[in-house]
Scaffold this motif. Structure first.
Motif, short mmCIF file in Angstrom:
data_model
loop_
_atom_site.label_atom_id
_atom_site.label_comp_id
_atom_site.label_asym_id
_atom_site.label_seq_id
_atom_site.Cartn_x
_atom_site.Cartn_y
_atom_site.Cartn_z
N THR A 152 0.81 -1.22 0.00
CA THR A 152 0.00 0.00 0.00
C THR A 152 0.85 1.27 0.00
O THR A 152 0.49 2.26 -0.65
CB THR A 152 -0.97 -0.03 1.19
OG1 THR A 152 -1.83 -1.16 1.02
CG2 THR A 152 -1.81 1.22 1.27
N SER A 153 1.98 1.26 0.70
CA SER A 153 2.86 2.45 0.66
C SER A 153 3.31 2.71 -0.77
O SER A 153 3.44 3.86 -1.19
CB SER A 153 4.11 2.25 1.52
OG SER A 153 3.74 2.14 2.87
N GLU A 154 3.57 1.63 -1.49
CA GLU A 154 3.98 1.79 -2.88
C GLU A 154 2.82 2.22 -3.77
O GLU A 154 3.02 2.95 -4.75
CB GLU A 154 4.61 0.48 -3.39
CG GLU A 154 5.97 0.21 -2.76
CD GLU A 154 6.54 -1.16 -3.08
OE1 GLU A 154 7.73 -1.24 -3.40
OE2 GLU A 154 5.78 -2.15 -3.00
N HIS A 157 2.88 5.76 -3.39
CA HIS A 157 4.07 6.28 -4.07
C HIS A 157 3.85 6.36 -5.58
O HIS A 157 4.20 7.36 -6.22
CB HIS A 157 5.27 5.37 -3.74
CG HIS A 157 6.59 5.91 -4.16
ND1 HIS A 157 7.08 5.73 -5.43
CD2 HIS A 157 7.52 6.65 -3.50
CE1 HIS A 157 8.28 6.33 -5.51
NE2 HIS A 157 8.56 6.88 -4.36
#
Lengths: 476, 214
Positions: A152-154, A157
């Protein structure tokens, strides 16, 4: 200068910048979004006051926890019974509206499992980099794309920067040569490969699948292979572009047309590994060694030919492996030495991003036609991968073949592959499943999954247990 | 993200190989639209004897007495010692969120699955790779001593035992810098936005079909 692999070429074509330590920014052409791994990413974007870098690169659809029962689908999002699922599907819709991202919502006929829909729509094209907050994004590699699952962070991003931050993987080549038995499928090939190299065998690599057997597969079969690269430990699996790829792509809604098509084809034809390309690891597989496969344990590497018997911990080469086998036997309720064909089944699941495309449904229907599912089964489900797969199957009358045999014919979604909706196994139930993971609890608390091809699942539905479809003539 | 410098904590075991992210956090908890609150359901199917569902009072559920992580001596552990291929399977970032929410800051294993490994760094968790033999020694030492702790110094890249013995570990320099400073990847990437724009400009000529809107 040594030749380049397909992965080298795709990597270089998407390299924006590279730091001295090798960390690179890779440009992302297509970002696919679903409801489960995106809400926290959109929230992060909003909190930091950022906006998507290139809105047109994104395509969203709910798939993981949409209901598959027609009655529950009829009234759209409001009709989803589980309030937590409803909120998640609604959150995706609101985020897409707020950020102006194209969404195929639950009522759209184009909706389906994101990895079935991307290629089906031509939203995935050869030469692209494709990401999605789902590990089975490797599926899209079948079209000669560099496709990988991200967290999810990606997701946040990629939304904010259109780039992914990563280091280059190593190159692995898996060559499959020779002729397959006619009832041995792409699914059996990939299960056999995972059984051979193990679930961590591909860790740190991008796997290219090649060889005459892979070339002879349809694009849909190739997707089944690339789909399960992640079960072999590799974030991305891919296959070089050939005429099969081009004819699959041509005419898809988002594929280029006219002069741009010609320009694209000229470029796509370069998307193969050079003859003198160097791979860090090469694995050679003989297609004639592959029998129909059945997973018996709780990891996809715990897979055997249908003719085999359940292994014993004494066969293990290490203590950790012996404990793994012991653990799996206990969870699966199986005895060492038991024949795989003696495992009694409770449910059948034909679906998932591995095996829910039209060719899968046709292959299963050919086995089922004119037969009835075993009376000992509690349920046999067919869940098409998309609304368009479902429509096509209905035009061909496949829905009736399944229904007359006693299968339930459902609406598209991920369904019992991961059991986020109501489609799940009961405690202790055995399921012949065309999905990709046989982890503990994956298809429901205490559920026991056996991974197989659509043909094997269909025959198991009729017989009530696994059969060797190479010699099986159906029930009298 | 919290910066990570030196961490000392109790070590707890997850003594099995191929622990997948379904096992770390089962799918019924993925319906949440938040990043926090997953800790009580970390390893749910292993920690409890019943089937967990979102919204349950977890303190009232029957706990699995056979799971070592449930034993008193491992309470308040912040370092997880485990076996190979930890974090395989689904890319769900809910797995590191659950580990972090439970209290784990450091993971020690002979190998990790790629996507999971990557996801850890983005959430301030330090996954450390060690040779199988070292992991084996750590398991033995941990089982032998209730309250076994380790210190991890990221700056120096060493694991320090209580008797002062040390073990070095590798970490990607970029990831290290981000962890030490609690840096957000997006902010760092956007420093290169001119390069991203230049790349797009160039690709618009070579592969114009990529830039057609969906």
């Amino acid at each position: 200068m040594k030749g380049k692999t397909l992965y080298d070429k795709l990597w270089e074509a998407h390299l924006v910048t590279q730091r001295p330590d090798g960390t690179a920014l890779i440009y992302i052409d297509r970002h696919l979004i679903h409801e489960v791994t995106s809400p926290q990413a959109f929230e992060g974007l909003q909190l930091s006051g950022r906006t998507p870098w290139r809105i047109g690169a994104n395509l969203a659809m709910p798939d993981h926890n949409v209901p598959t029962l027609f009655q529950e689908r009829r009234s759209g999002i409001d009709g989803i019974c589980d309030p937590v699922s409803r909120l998640q599907v609604l959150t995706l819709q609101n985020n897409c509206k707020n950020f102006n991202i194209l969404e195929f919502d639950m009522d759209d006929q184009r909706q389906g499992i994101v990895h079935v829909v991307g290629p089906e729509q031509g939203a995935t094209l050869p030469g692209m980099t494709v990401v999605c907050g789902d590990s089975h994004t490797s599926t899209h590699g079948a079209l000669g794309t560099l496709a990988q699952g991200i967290g999810t962070s990606e997701v946040e991003h990629v939304l904010a920067t259109q780039c992914l931050l990563q280091k280059k993987m190593k190159n692995m080549l898996i060559k499959v040569e020779g002729e397959l038995d006619e009832s041995v499928t792409a699914k059996d090939i990939i299960l056999y490969i995972i059984g051979t190299i193990g679930t961590a065998g591909g860790t740190g690599y991008t796997i290219e699948f090649a060889g005459s057997t892979i070339r002879s597969l349809s694009t849909e079969g190739r997707m089944t292979i690339c789909n399960m690269s992640i079960e072999a430990g590799a974030r991305a699996g891919l296959i070089g572009v050939d005429e099969t790829t081009l004819s699959y792509v041509q005419g898809r809604p988002f594929a280029p047309t006219g002069e741009m098509w010609d320009q694209a084809v000229a470029y796509w034809k370069t998307l193969v590994s050079d003859d003198d390309a160097v791979f860090d690891r090469v694995v050679e597989i003989n297609a004639s060694d592959i029998a129909p496969q059945v997973s018996w344990g709780t990891s996809p590497e715990m897979v055997l030919p249908v003719t085999a018997t359940i292994p014993s911990p004494e066969q293990a080469v290490s203590e950790t492996e012996a404990e793994g086998i012991q653990q799996a036997l206990r969870y699966m309720g199986l005895q060492a030495g038991q024949k795989i064909t003696d495992i009694q089944l409770d449910r059948i699941f034909i679906g998932s991003c591995t095996n829910s495309r039209i060719e899968d449904l046709r292959a299963a229907a050919r086995i089922v036609v004119g037969q009835k599912i075993a009376p000992t089964l509690k349920q046999a489900l067919v869940v098409p991968g998309s609304g368009l797969v479902k429509q096509q199957a209905e035009q061909e009358g496949l829905d009736n073949v399944f229904k007359e045999a006693g299968f339930e014919w459902r609406e598209p979604g991920c369904s019992m592959c991961l059991a986020m909706n109501d489609d799940k196994l009961g405690n202790g139930e055995h399921c012949a499943s065309t999905s990709n993971r046989n982890f503990e609890g994956r298809q429901g608390f205490g559920g026991r999954t056996h991974l197989v091809s659509p043909q094997m699942a269909a025959a198991a539905a009729i017989a009530g247990h696994f059969v060797d479809i190479r010699y099986w003539k159906g029930m009298a | 993200m919290e910066p990570f410098h030196v961490h000392t904590g109790i070590v707890a075991p997850m003594d099995r190989a191929n622990v997948d992210t379904d096992l770390i956090i089962p799918k019924q908890f993925l319906k949440s639209i938040k990043r926090t609150g997953f800790g009580p359901n970390l390893f749910d199917a292993l920690r409890y004897l019943d089937e967990g569902q979102p919204g349950m009072d977890n303190s009232a559920r029957p706990r699995n007495p056979d799971l070592m992580l449930n034993q008193d001596r491992y309470q308040n552990a912040t370092i997880l010692l485990t076996r190979g291929n930890f974090g395989c399977g689904s890319s769900r970032e809910h797995a590191p969120w659950a580990l972090l929410d439970y209290g784990f800051k450091v993971l020690l294993a002979p190998s990790f699955a790629d996507i999971f490994y990557n996801n850890c760094f983005k959430n301030g968790i330090l996954p450390i790779l060690q040779e199988n033999s070292v992991i084996e020694q750590l398991f033995t030492a941990m089982y032998a001593e209730p309250g076994f702790t380790l210190t991890v110094d990221l700056e120096k890249q060493v694991i320090i035992m209580r008797d002062g013995q040390t073990r070095e570990f590798d970490v990607d320099p970029f990831r290290k810098e981000c962890l030490l400073n609690g840096l957000d990847d997006i902010g760092i990437t956007l420093r290169d936005q001119d390069k991203i724009l230049a790349y797009e400009e160039q690709r618009r000529h070579i592969t114009p079909w990529i830039f057609s809107e969906v």
